[in-house]
Write an enzyme that holds these catalytic residues in place. Sequence first.
Site, PDB file in Angstrom:
ATOM      1  N   LEU A  82       0.854  -1.191   0.000  1.00 33.36           N
ATOM      2  CA  LEU A  82       0.000   0.000   0.000  1.00 33.36           C
ATOM      3  C   LEU A  82       0.887   1.237   0.000  1.00 33.36           C
ATOM      4  O   LEU A  82       2.006   1.212   0.523  1.00 33.36           O
ATOM      5  CB  LEU A  82      -0.907  -0.004   1.223  1.00 33.36           C
ATOM      6  CG  LEU A  82      -1.931  -1.153   1.267  1.00 33.36           C
ATOM      7  CD1 LEU A  82      -2.426  -1.386   2.674  1.00 33.36           C
ATOM      8  CD2 LEU A  82      -3.125  -0.822   0.369  1.00 33.36           C
ATOM      9  N   ALA A  89       2.898   2.685   3.156  1.00 32.75           N
ATOM     10  CA  ALA A  89       3.998   1.993   3.832  1.00 32.75           C
ATOM     11  C   ALA A  89       4.911   1.276   2.846  1.00 32.75           C
ATOM     12  O   ALA A  89       6.047   1.687   2.614  1.00 32.75           O
ATOM     13  CB  ALA A  89       3.442   1.002   4.864  1.00 32.75           C
ATOM     14  N   CYS A  90       4.420   0.195   2.246  1.00 33.17           N
ATOM     15  CA  CYS A  90       5.295  -0.678   1.473  1.00 33.17           C
ATOM     16  C   CYS A  90       5.714  -0.094   0.134  1.00 33.17           C
ATOM     17  O   CYS A  90       6.598  -0.633  -0.530  1.00 33.17           O
ATOM     18  CB  CYS A  90       4.644  -2.040   1.296  1.00 33.17           C
ATOM     19  SG  CYS A  90       4.415  -2.895   2.874  1.00 33.17           S
ATOM     20  N   VAL A  91       5.102   1.013  -0.278  1.00 37.83           N
ATOM     21  CA  VAL A  91       5.614   1.786  -1.415  1.00 37.83           C
ATOM     22  C   VAL A  91       6.535   2.897  -0.917  1.00 37.83           C
ATOM     23  O   VAL A  91       7.678   3.018  -1.350  1.00 37.83           O
ATOM     24  CB  VAL A  91       4.459   2.379  -2.257  1.00 37.83           C
ATOM     25  CG1 VAL A  91       5.017   3.296  -3.351  1.00 37.83           C
ATOM     26  CG2 VAL A  91       3.636   1.269  -2.874  1.00 37.83           C
TER      27      VAL A  91
END
Length: 208
Positions: free
Chosen positions: A112, A115-117
Amino acid sequence: MTNPPLLTPADVTLLMVDQQAGLAFGVGSIDRQMLVNNVIALARTAKTFQLPVVVSTSASKVYSGPLMPSIRSVLGDVPSLERRNMNAWEDQAVRDEIEKTGRRKLLVSGLLTEACVSFPVLSALADGYEVSVVADTCGGITPESHALALRRMEAAGATMTSWLQVLLELQRDWTRKETYDGARAIVEGHAGGYGIGLAYARDMIHPV
């Protein structure tokens, strides 16, 4: 700050993070069907222009599921590097694959955005990479939190782009025959009205 030069197929790597159905369920910043359409178009673009692709997934056995099958069908045997950390840049296997390419420019797509981007983008920028975030292939929990994450990455030096801009930037000249058919097919299949127009021009408009 001057804008980075245009991307070329020889200098960029695509990092795809957590394009998994279990995370897509939580996306509220973009229509999910459109999101998947955009990610497939980006994956097809990477294959057409022979970009190195690094795929990372998380919690695939317990929550998120594998890389979405429609994306996997495009990428073929590109391995999915499973990790525990939200920040793919802190996963040694992911870093090793990126560094193996020898390229210092990254395209980033994932879920998402909050965070993970954003975490690997911020970390890659800090390590001196040039990073372009393919924003319409990323999804956030809400439109507001997605937009704020994009703003934070842009403020740190990332460039915001779209899958269609990436394709056109890599092609640049429609007389480049080696990628013409592939690029045109992607536009016709995924770019809405623009693709419809290209198909119409091909089928209906003929020189006098």
